[in-house]
Design a protein around this motif. Structure first.
Motif, PDB file in Angstrom:
ATOM      1  N   UNK A  58       0.839  -1.205   0.000  1.00  0.00           N
ATOM      2  CA  UNK A  58       0.000   0.000   0.000  1.00  0.00           C
ATOM      3  C   UNK A  58       0.871   1.251   0.000  1.00  0.00           C
ATOM      4  N   UNK A  59       1.932   1.245   0.788  1.00  0.00           N
ATOM      5  CA  UNK A  59       2.845   2.390   0.845  1.00  0.00           C
ATOM      6  C   UNK A  59       3.451   2.680  -0.517  1.00  0.00           C
ATOM      7  N   UNK A  60       3.909   1.646  -1.213  1.00  0.00           N
ATOM      8  CA  UNK A  60       4.524   1.820  -2.533  1.00  0.00           C
ATOM      9  C   UNK A  60       3.498   2.334  -3.542  1.00  0.00           C
ATOM     10  N   UNK A  61       2.319   1.710  -3.548  1.00  0.00           N
ATOM     11  CA  UNK A  61       1.290   2.087  -4.522  1.00  0.00           C
ATOM     12  C   UNK A  61       0.834   3.528  -4.306  1.00  0.00           C
ATOM     13  N   UNK A  93      -4.513   3.157   6.848  1.00  0.00           N
ATOM     14  CA  UNK A  93      -4.554   1.697   6.814  1.00  0.00           C
ATOM     15  C   UNK A  93      -3.169   1.099   7.018  1.00  0.00           C
ATOM     16  N   UNK A  94      -2.144   1.831   6.609  1.00  0.00           N
ATOM     17  CA  UNK A  94      -0.771   1.362   6.839  1.00  0.00           C
ATOM     18  C   UNK A  94      -0.491   1.302   8.339  1.00  0.00           C
ATOM     19  N   UNK A  95      -0.923   2.336   9.059  1.00  0.00           N
ATOM     20  CA  UNK A  95      -0.764   2.353  10.518  1.00  0.00           C
ATOM     21  C   UNK A  95      -1.589   1.239  11.149  1.00  0.00           C
ATOM     22  N   UNK A  96      -2.824   1.073  10.668  1.00  0.00           N
ATOM     23  CA  UNK A  96      -3.687   0.017  11.196  1.00  0.00           C
ATOM     24  C   UNK A  96      -3.051  -1.358  11.031  1.00  0.00           C
ATOM     25  N   UNK A  97      -2.489  -1.617   9.863  1.00  0.00           N
ATOM     26  CA  UNK A  97      -1.897  -2.921   9.594  1.00  0.00           C
ATOM     27  C   UNK A  97      -0.652  -3.173  10.439  1.00  0.00           C
ATOM     28  N   UNK A  98       0.182  -2.179  10.571  1.00  0.00           N
ATOM     29  CA  UNK A  98       1.452  -2.375  11.283  1.00  0.00           C
ATOM     30  C   UNK A  98       1.288  -2.371  12.795  1.00  0.00           C
ATOM     31  N   UNK A  99       0.224  -1.725  13.305  1.00  0.00           N
ATOM     32  CA  UNK A  99       0.033  -1.651  14.757  1.00  0.00           C
ATOM     33  C   UNK A  99      -1.137  -2.499  15.237  1.00  0.00           C
ATOM     34  N   UNK A 136      -4.791   2.781 -13.204  1.00  0.00           N
ATOM     35  CA  UNK A 136      -4.249   1.570 -12.576  1.00  0.00           C
ATOM     36  C   UNK A 136      -3.935   1.844 -11.113  1.00  0.00           C
ATOM     37  N   UNK A 137      -3.280   2.981 -10.850  1.00  0.00           N
ATOM     38  CA  UNK A 137      -2.921   3.332  -9.478  1.00  0.00           C
ATOM     39  C   UNK A 137      -4.164   3.557  -8.624  1.00  0.00           C
ATOM     40  N   UNK A 138      -5.153   4.235  -9.181  1.00  0.00           N
ATOM     41  CA  UNK A 138      -6.378   4.520  -8.434  1.00  0.00           C
ATOM     42  C   UNK A 138      -7.117   3.234  -8.074  1.00  0.00           C
ATOM     43  N   UNK A 139      -7.278   2.350  -9.033  1.00  0.00           N
ATOM     44  CA  UNK A 139      -7.958   1.082  -8.771  1.00  0.00           C
ATOM     45  C   UNK A 139      -7.173   0.235  -7.774  1.00  0.00           C
ATOM     46  N   UNK A 140      -5.851   0.231  -7.923  1.00  0.00           N
ATOM     47  CA  UNK A 140      -5.017  -0.576  -7.028  1.00  0.00           C
ATOM     48  C   UNK A 140      -5.076  -0.055  -5.596  1.00  0.00           C
ATOM     49  N   UNK A 141      -4.949   1.260  -5.405  1.00  0.00           N
ATOM     50  CA  UNK A 141      -4.913   1.810  -4.052  1.00  0.00           C
ATOM     51  C   UNK A 141      -6.243   1.625  -3.332  1.00  0.00           C
ATOM     52  N   UNK A 142      -7.355   1.896  -4.028  1.00  0.00           N
ATOM     53  CA  UNK A 142      -8.653   1.719  -3.386  1.00  0.00           C
ATOM     54  C   UNK A 142      -8.967   0.237  -3.176  1.00  0.00           C
ATOM     55  N   UNK A 143      -8.572  -0.589  -4.119  1.00  0.00           N
ATOM     56  CA  UNK A 143      -8.758  -2.019  -3.945  1.00  0.00           C
ATOM     57  C   UNK A 143      -7.972  -2.558  -2.763  1.00  0.00           C
ATOM     58  N   UNK A 144      -6.749  -2.082  -2.592  1.00  0.00           N
ATOM     59  CA  UNK A 144      -5.919  -2.524  -1.474  1.00  0.00           C
ATOM     60  C   UNK A 144      -6.498  -2.084  -0.137  1.00  0.00           C
ATOM     61  N   UNK A 145      -7.137  -0.915  -0.106  1.00  0.00           N
ATOM     62  CA  UNK A 145      -7.762  -0.465   1.140  1.00  0.00           C
ATOM     63  C   UNK A 145      -8.877  -1.431   1.547  1.00  0.00           C
ATOM     64  N   UNK A 146      -9.721  -1.822   0.605  1.00  0.00           N
ATOM     65  CA  UNK A 146     -10.784  -2.779   0.904  1.00  0.00           C
ATOM     66  C   UNK A 146     -10.191  -4.124   1.316  1.00  0.00           C
ATOM     67  N   UNK A 147      -9.177  -4.570   0.593  1.00  0.00           N
ATOM     68  CA  UNK A 147      -8.535  -5.855   0.895  1.00  0.00           C
ATOM     69  C   UNK A 147      -7.948  -5.844   2.302  1.00  0.00           C
ATOM     70  N   UNK A 148      -7.299  -4.736   2.677  1.00  0.00           N
ATOM     71  CA  UNK A 148      -6.697  -4.633   4.006  1.00  0.00           C
ATOM     72  C   UNK A 148      -7.756  -4.742   5.095  1.00  0.00           C
ATOM     73  N   UNK A 149      -8.899  -4.099   4.884  1.00  0.00           N
ATOM     74  CA  UNK A 149      -9.951  -4.132   5.899  1.00  0.00           C
ATOM     75  C   UNK A 149     -10.623  -5.499   5.964  1.00  0.00           C
ATOM     76  N   UNK A 150     -10.801  -6.136   4.821  1.00  0.00           N
ATOM     77  CA  UNK A 150     -11.344  -7.492   4.821  1.00  0.00           C
ATOM     78  C   UNK A 150     -10.365  -8.441   5.516  1.00  0.00           C
TER      79      UNK A 150
END
Length: 239
Positions: A58-61, A93-99, A136-150
């Motif tokens: 997520x950070x890279x994207x 979400x990066x903070x949520x995942x790491x902490x 591509x970046x927009x779809x990837x970043x928003x998709x990753x946010x949903x994936x992280x929460x799921x």
């Protein structure tokens, strides 16, 4: 290849629900289904590694969006600060995942999934069609946010509560007031509190300014309750 990174893109505009868009949505949906239905209940060490890997992706994207705009000299504070709800949610979400922070999770679960889903269905990418970098970046970043929460829900076992809906609404309204002040100060339109976006969105059917902002309150509560409904069903099944 260079043309797919150019600011002055001369290709076809984004085709909403066209083949490329549907393929991207199918990939995101397949990952979500895999997480929910084919999970293997990994151990704590494996879950921690997965969270950090996902946070790194997520950070890279998301960073690539800012790097691209800096590279083509289009970055400015009026458009590119991470102050839109989804942008802020992606970074948090990066903070949520790491902490594994529950308070962040319970807010992001509602804001992130509701907002990112709309962005996935109606990407705000102007005339930039696939396979340009921006969509591509927009779809990837928003998709990753949903994936992280799921992932945090299905694998890490975090759950929102009924009160999470109202805490989220409180946080969202306080944040909206702060962002509106920022918009007046720097001439921006983050969260679209001063006017509607130029591209098609849900706001188009919610009336003129400022009434669409009030309408969004009721839409948000409705969507949040839909997102909470699976847990109502699970709680009933458990009793």
């Amino acid at each position: 290849m260079q043309r797919y990174f150019d600011y002055n893109y001369d290709g076809a505009p984004f085709d909403v629900f066209g083949p490329g868009h549907l393929t991207a949505l199918a990939i995101i949906a397949a990952i979500i289904v895999f997480i929910v239905w084919v999970r293997r209940y990994p151990g704590d060490a494996a879950k921690r590694r997965t969270r950090f890997v996902l946070a790194g992706i997520i950070l890279v994207v998301e960073s690539s969006w800012h790097v691209w705009n800096l590279a083509i000299d289009t970055w400015d504070v009026q458009r590119h600060l991470p102050l839109h709800t989804c942008s802020m949610g992606i970074w948090l979400s990066i903070v949520m995942l790491t902490t594994r922070n529950y308070r962040l999770y319970e807010i992001l679960y509602f804001i992130g999934i509701a907002g990112a889903t709309q962005a996935l269905l109606t990407p705000s990418v102007g005339a930039y069609g696939l396979p340009h970098f921006w969509p591509i970046q927009s779809l990837a970043s928003h998709g990753l946010l949903v994936i992280a929460l799921v992932y945090m829900t299905a694998i890490e076992g975090l759950r929102p509560t009924w009160m999470s809906i109202w805490r989220t609404m409180l946080v969202l309204n306080i944040y909206m007031l702060l962002i509106t002040g920022v918009n007046y100060l720097i001439g921006s339109n983050y969260m679209y509190t001063l006017r509607k976006p130029a591209t098609a969105s849900l706001l188009d059917v919610l009336g003129p300014w400022p009434w669409y902002i009030l309408a969004c309150e009721f839409v948000a509560i409705f969507l949040f309750m839909i997102l909470y409904s699976p847990f109502v069903a699970l709680n009933k099944r458990a009793t």
